[in-house]
Design a protein around this motif. Structure first.
Motif, PDB file in Angstrom:
ATOM      1  N   ASN A 105       0.789  -1.244   0.000  1.00 12.31           N
ATOM      2  CA  ASN A 105       0.000   0.000   0.000  1.00 12.31           C
ATOM      3  C   ASN A 105       0.815   1.285   0.000  1.00 12.31           C
ATOM      4  N   ALA A 106       2.080   1.218  -0.414  1.00 18.15           N
ATOM      5  CA  ALA A 106       2.900   2.441  -0.473  1.00 18.15           C
ATOM      6  C   ALA A 106       4.041   2.305  -1.478  1.00 18.15           C
ATOM      7  N   ILE A 107       4.449   3.439  -2.006  1.00 14.91           N
ATOM      8  CA  ILE A 107       5.629   3.477  -2.897  1.00 14.91           C
ATOM      9  C   ILE A 107       6.338   4.810  -2.652  1.00 14.91           C
ATOM     10  N   SER A 108       7.657   4.810  -2.755  1.00 18.05           N
ATOM     11  CA  SER A 108       8.394   6.060  -2.559  1.00 18.05           C
ATOM     12  C   SER A 108       9.611   6.091  -3.478  1.00 18.05           C
ATOM     13  N   VAL A 109      10.118   7.300  -3.711  1.00 16.86           N
ATOM     14  CA  VAL A 109      11.347   7.435  -4.497  1.00 16.86           C
ATOM     15  C   VAL A 109      12.512   7.375  -3.505  1.00 16.86           C
ATOM     16  N   LYS A 110      13.317   6.333  -3.662  1.00 13.81           N
ATOM     17  CA  LYS A 110      14.414   6.125  -2.718  1.00 13.81           C
ATOM     18  C   LYS A 110      15.601   7.017  -3.081  1.00 13.81           C
TER      19      LYS A 110
END
Lengths: 128, 173
Positions: free
Chosen positions: A77-82
């Protein structure tokens, strides 16, 4: 040029403008919203959809790298730019994207990640 | 007659140059200060819009346009092509909306409302620029954040400009 001072006194139009703008933003936010449980992450690179991930189906967190070097961290339920090789790092500072409508854009690398809500298994209002 | 025209032309050029320098100084200071504030990505207070409003209200539309272009040139040199393009797309739309409203909205809007609409136009211009750059309309979903931040910061710059306007008017008219 004679009536500049007429612009200093507050007008009813000012309040109307502010209210209309707030209503417009609420409507756009509501249109972009959707079912959080069935959210999908759309990864776009240079105008093309590179990948679509159904975030509720993610079991273990993992990282993916787009063809232009932007590293994304995908979890349930989440995604981010690392990380990103761009100068400004605005996309990295966007943090975790969890809600439909959340977006991280890396303009210099022409890359965008957005969460879209889906209804009945079909993404709503996606143009790809 | 020619001397008078030359003097007037020189005055216009120096005014545009001075105001551009103030706009760049404000943008540069804001750039440094904004990193300390917990603002959403891509959101800036836009205090240099005060200078653009000043030019639109008391100088001329070409002067305001020149300030927006020179400021974008500064962003281009400091932050690169994409940032420069976003600055120019926001700046041009903001100047056009501000100048148009000052011309047509007498007794309907104050500087507060004009500033709010100018700031929102700036953000929408940047949004359109970003959508063209990324090649996707997905970025348009960021519009609510940009509109609300435009309303807030446009209100702040509008209040500041309202306070400064009577004093500034004496110098420019």
């Amino acid at each position: 040029m004679k009536n500049e001072h007429s612009f200093i006194k507050p007008r009813a139009g000012d309040i109307i403008i502010v209210c209309v703008l707030l209503v417009i933003s609420i409507v756009i936010a509501a249109i972009n919203g959707g079912n959080k449980k069935n959210a999908v992450a759309i990864i776009m690179v240079e105008g093309n959809t590179e990948q679509t991930i159904k975030l509720s189906d993610v079991k273990e967190p993992y990282s993916i790298t787009t063809k232009n070097g932007v590293v994304l961290y995908v979890e349930k339920n989440a995604i981010s730019v690392k990380s990103s090789p761009c100068k400004g790092q605005d996309c990295v500072h966007c943090g975790k994207l969890t809600l439909p409508g959340d977006i991280a854009v890396c303009a210099p690398l022409r890359t965008a990640v957005q969460i879209k809500g889906i209804k009945d298994g079909v993404p709503d209002a996606i143009s790809y | 007659m020619t001397k008078k025209n030359n003097k007037s032309k020189t005055l216009k050029i120096t005014t545009a140059g001075l105001l551009s320098a103030v706009a760049i100084a404000l943008a540069f200071t804001e750039r440094a200060a904004v990193s300390l504030l917990p603002l959403p990505p891509g959101i800036r207070p836009g205090f240099s819009n005060i200078v653009v409003m000043l030019a639109c209200a008391f100088v001329s539309f070409p002067c305001a346009l020149a300030i927006a272009l020179i400021k974008s040139g500064f962003v281009f040199l400091v932050s690169g092509g994409v940032s420069g393009f976003l600055s120019i797309s926001g700046g041009l739309l903001s100047v056009c909306v501000t100048a148009l409203l000052i011309k047509i909205s007498k007794n309907k809007l104050s500087y507060f409302g004009i500033s709010v609409l100018g700031a929102v136009a700036h953000n929408i211009g940047q949004l359109i620029g970003a959508s063209l750059t990324v090649g996707s309309t997905l970025y348009l979903s960021y519009a609510p954040v940009l509109i609300i931040s435009g309303v807030i910061f446009g209100a702040v710059t509008g209040i500041i400009f309202n306070c400064l306007a009577p004093a500034l008017k004496k110098h420019f008219i």
